[in-house]
Write a protein that holds these residues in place. Structure first.
Motif, mmCIF file in Angstrom:
data_model
loop_
_atom_site.group_PDB
_atom_site.id
_atom_site.type_symbol
_atom_site.label_atom_id
_atom_site.label_comp_id
_atom_site.label_asym_id
_atom_site.label_seq_id
_atom_site.Cartn_x
_atom_site.Cartn_y
_atom_site.Cartn_z
ATOM 1 N N TYR A 174 82.595 95.388 -13.886
ATOM 2 C CA TYR A 174 81.258 95.130 -13.351
ATOM 3 C C TYR A 174 80.571 96.422 -12.916
ATOM 4 O O TYR A 174 81.212 97.342 -12.411
ATOM 5 C CB TYR A 174 81.342 94.171 -12.167
ATOM 6 N N SER A 175 79.256 96.474 -13.114
ATOM 7 C CA SER A 175 78.475 97.656 -12.734
ATOM 8 C C SER A 175 77.067 97.311 -12.265
ATOM 9 O O SER A 175 76.288 98.205 -11.969
ATOM 10 C CB SER A 175 78.377 98.611 -13.936
ATOM 11 N N HIS A 176 76.723 96.010 -12.213
ATOM 12 C CA HIS A 176 75.395 95.557 -11.806
ATOM 13 C C HIS A 176 75.519 94.394 -10.826
ATOM 14 O O HIS A 176 76.497 93.658 -10.847
ATOM 15 C CB HIS A 176 74.583 95.027 -13.001
ATOM 16 N N ILE A 177 74.489 94.219 -10.019
ATOM 17 C CA ILE A 177 74.257 92.972 -9.304
ATOM 18 C C ILE A 177 72.869 92.487 -9.687
ATOM 19 O O ILE A 177 71.885 93.235 -9.606
ATOM 20 C CB ILE A 177 74.373 93.135 -7.779
ATOM 21 N N THR A 178 72.793 91.264 -10.171
ATOM 22 C CA THR A 178 71.516 90.642 -10.532
ATOM 23 C C THR A 178 71.246 89.497 -9.567
ATOM 24 O O THR A 178 72.038 88.554 -9.483
ATOM 25 C CB THR A 178 71.535 90.117 -11.979
ATOM 26 N N TYR A 179 70.161 89.603 -8.825
ATOM 27 C CA TYR A 179 69.790 88.587 -7.845
ATOM 28 C C TYR A 179 68.725 87.698 -8.469
ATOM 29 O O TYR A 179 67.652 88.167 -8.858
ATOM 30 C CB TYR A 179 69.253 89.261 -6.584
ATOM 31 N N VAL A 180 69.026 86.392 -8.586
ATOM 32 C CA VAL A 180 68.132 85.439 -9.235
ATOM 33 C C VAL A 180 67.453 84.596 -8.164
ATOM 34 O O VAL A 180 68.120 84.028 -7.289
ATOM 35 C CB VAL A 180 68.898 84.519 -10.206
ATOM 36 N N GLU A 181 66.123 84.489 -8.256
ATOM 37 C CA GLU A 181 65.376 83.849 -7.182
ATOM 38 C C GLU A 181 64.143 83.139 -7.727
ATOM 39 O O GLU A 181 63.417 83.681 -8.560
ATOM 40 C CB GLU A 181 64.947 84.920 -6.172
ATOM 41 N N TRP A 182 63.921 81.907 -7.270
ATOM 42 C CA TRP A 182 62.674 81.223 -7.588
ATOM 43 C C TRP A 182 61.559 81.795 -6.724
ATOM 44 O O TRP A 182 61.763 81.996 -5.517
ATOM 45 C CB TRP A 182 62.797 79.726 -7.320
ATOM 46 N N PRO A 183 60.377 82.049 -7.283
ATOM 47 C CA PRO A 183 59.276 82.612 -6.492
ATOM 48 C C PRO A 183 58.950 81.790 -5.255
ATOM 49 O O PRO A 183 58.642 82.340 -4.193
ATOM 50 C CB PRO A 183 58.106 82.625 -7.481
ATOM 51 N N GLU A 184 59.018 80.454 -5.381
ATOM 52 C CA GLU A 184 58.666 79.594 -4.250
ATOM 53 C C GLU A 184 59.725 79.595 -3.152
ATOM 54 O O GLU A 184 59.498 79.055 -2.056
ATOM 55 C CB GLU A 184 58.425 78.151 -4.729
ATOM 56 N N LEU A 185 60.889 80.186 -3.422
ATOM 57 C CA LEU A 185 61.956 80.254 -2.425
ATOM 58 C C LEU A 185 62.299 81.702 -2.089
ATOM 59 O O LEU A 185 63.435 82.005 -1.691
ATOM 60 C CB LEU A 185 63.206 79.530 -2.935
ATOM 61 N N ALA A 186 61.348 82.587 -2.235
ATOM 62 C CA ALA A 186 61.595 84.011 -2.014
ATOM 63 C C ALA A 186 62.110 84.265 -0.598
ATOM 64 O O ALA A 186 61.584 83.728 0.375
ATOM 65 C CB ALA A 186 60.316 84.807 -2.263
ATOM 66 N N ASP A 187 63.145 85.068 -0.502
ATOM 67 C CA ASP A 187 63.801 85.365 0.770
ATOM 68 C C ASP A 187 64.158 86.846 0.781
ATOM 69 O O ASP A 187 65.184 87.257 0.250
ATOM 70 C CB ASP A 187 65.053 84.499 0.924
ATOM 71 N N ARG A 188 63.287 87.650 1.379
ATOM 72 C CA ARG A 188 63.486 89.102 1.356
ATOM 73 C C ARG A 188 64.747 89.526 2.106
ATOM 74 O O ARG A 188 65.408 90.486 1.731
ATOM 75 C CB ARG A 188 62.257 89.798 1.963
ATOM 76 N N GLN A 189 65.096 88.814 3.170
ATOM 77 C CA GLN A 189 66.272 89.197 3.949
ATOM 78 C C GLN A 189 67.555 89.020 3.126
ATOM 79 O O GLN A 189 68.426 89.898 3.127
ATOM 80 C CB GLN A 189 66.342 88.360 5.226
ATOM 81 N N THR A 190 67.663 87.891 2.423
ATOM 82 C CA THR A 190 68.849 87.660 1.603
ATOM 83 C C THR A 190 68.875 88.590 0.402
ATOM 84 O O THR A 190 69.935 89.095 0.010
ATOM 85 C CB THR A 190 68.895 86.195 1.126
ATOM 86 N N GLU A 191 67.713 88.834 -0.185
ATOM 87 C CA GLU A 191 67.660 89.777 -1.302
ATOM 88 C C GLU A 191 68.134 91.157 -0.863
ATOM 89 O O GLU A 191 68.828 91.863 -1.610
ATOM 90 C CB GLU A 191 66.250 89.874 -1.873
ATOM 91 N N GLN A 192 67.777 91.556 0.353
ATOM 92 C CA GLN A 192 68.191 92.865 0.851
ATOM 93 C C GLN A 192 69.713 92.959 0.938
ATOM 94 O O GLN A 192 70.298 94.018 0.678
ATOM 95 C CB GLN A 192 67.570 93.126 2.224
ATOM 96 N N LYS A 193 70.375 91.846 1.253
ATOM 97 C CA LYS A 193 71.843 91.842 1.276
ATOM 98 C C LYS A 193 72.399 92.158 -0.105
ATOM 99 O O LYS A 193 73.382 92.896 -0.237
ATOM 100 C CB LYS A 193 72.352 90.483 1.746
ATOM 101 N N ALA A 194 71.759 91.582 -1.128
ATOM 102 C CA ALA A 194 72.215 91.839 -2.495
ATOM 103 C C ALA A 194 72.019 93.305 -2.859
ATOM 104 O O ALA A 194 72.877 93.926 -3.500
ATOM 105 C CB ALA A 194 71.457 90.945 -3.467
ATOM 106 N N ARG A 195 70.884 93.873 -2.462
ATOM 107 C CA ARG A 195 70.633 95.305 -2.713
ATOM 108 C C ARG A 195 71.686 96.171 -2.022
ATOM 109 O O ARG A 195 72.183 97.149 -2.591
ATOM 110 C CB ARG A 195 69.245 95.691 -2.213
#
Length: 254
Positions: A174-195
C-alpha cells in the motif's frame, strides 16, 4: 414495499441520509464492522440473522406474522465471499454487485474498478470506517491491533506470528489512502484524520467524491440485473469471475 435491510454499520450515515426520502418501508439492522476481518464469521452472523427473520424470531425486526416482507436487502458487497452461501427459505435476498462497502459509497462497481486501477495500493476509507475505529494508524499501531485480534482468535503463538508476517507483507503493497465521501455528508474533521494517516506513513492522499446511486436504488427497489443480484428463496450466491462479481450458484459451482 416492506423491506428488511441488513447492513454493515460503517454505512449508518449513508443509510440514514437516504431513509427519509425512500418510498419504501425499511426495517434496518446494523451489524458491527469488525466481522469483516473474518469473512467466515461474518457469513455465519448474517445467516443467523436471516434464519431468525425466516422464523419470525429476530429481536431486531418487527413482527412479520401480520405482514409480508418483500425482500431482505444486504448492505454489503461480496466482502471476501462473506455473502456467498447466504440463503433464505422464505424471502428474496437482494445484494448489490459490489466488491465491498467502498463500492456502495463510490456508486458502482465500474467506478470502483476504475479507482482501484488508478490508485493501485490504496486503502479506501469513509467517515464510517474512521468513526468506528478502523483507522490504520501507524504501522506499529496497526500490527499491535492485529496481534490483539489474532490472539483473541488463536491460542497459538506460531499461528499469530505467521499471520502477522502475512499482514506485514500486505501492508508493504500500500502507498495511498483514498477517502470517499458523499458531498451531502461532507465532514472536514474526519477527512483530516485520513490526511493525517497518509502523512504519518509518507503515503499519497486522494479525496474522492462518491455517489449515492447504488445504495439509494437498493433501498428504492430499482434492482436491475446489471447492478443487483436477486436471490430467490432457496437459492444462494457464488462468486462470478467474469465481471459481475457474484451470480446464482449452480450445480458444480465452488
Amino acid at each position: 414495499m416492506y423491506l428488511k435491510l441488513i447492513a454493515c454499520k460503517v454505512l449508518q450515515r449513508e443509510v440514514a441520509s437516504l431513509m427519509y426520502r425512500c418510498p419504501n418501508t425499511i426495517d434496518v439492522t446494523m451489524i458491527k464492522q469488525g466481522y469483516h476481518e473474518t469473512p467466515e464469521i461474518l457469513r455465519k452472523v448474517l445467516q443467523e440473522e436471516i434464519d431468525r427473520i425466516d422464523g419470525n424470531t429476530d429481536p431486531h425486526t418487527n413482527d412479520l406474522a401480520e405482514c409480508r416482507l418483500d425482500a431482505i436487502l444486504m448492505g454489503y458487497g461480496l466482502c471476501s465471499n462473506a455473502v456467498t452461501g447466504l440463503r433464505s427459505k422464505k424471502y428474496r435476498i437482494v445484494v448489490p454487485r459490489a466488491h465491498d462497502c467502498a463500492t456502495l459509497v463510490m456508486g458502482s462497481k465500474e467506478i470502483y474498478q476504475q479507482c482501484f486501477d488508478t490508485y493501485k495500493g490504496s486503502y479506501f476509507y469513509t467517515s464510517g470506517w474512521l468513526e468506528l475505529g478502523a483507522a490504520l494508524g501507524t504501522e506499529e499501531d496497526h500490527l499491535r491491533r492485529k496481534r490483539q485480534e489474532f490472539m483473541a482468535k488463536y491460542d497459538d503463538e506460531d499461528t499469530v506470528e505467521y499471520l502477522l508476517d502475512m499482514e506485514r507483507e500486505m501492508v508493504k503493497n500500500y502507498s495511498h489512502i483514498t477517502y470517499v465521501e458523499w458531498p451531502e455528508l461532507a465532514d472536514r474533521q474526519t477527512e483530516q484524520k485520513a490526511r493525517e494517516m497518509a502523512d504519518s506513513r509518507g503515503w499519497a492522499y486522494h479525496h474522492m467524491e462518491g455517489k449515492n446511486t447504488l445504495l439509494a436504488d437498493l433501498l428504492n427497489g430499482n434492482w436491475d440485473e446489471d447492478r443487483f443480484l436477486v436471490i430467490e428463496p432457496g437459492q444462494t450466491a457464488a462468486p462470478d469471475y467474469d465481471g459481475n462479481i457474484m451470480k446464482i450458484k449452480q450445480n458444480g459451482d465452488m
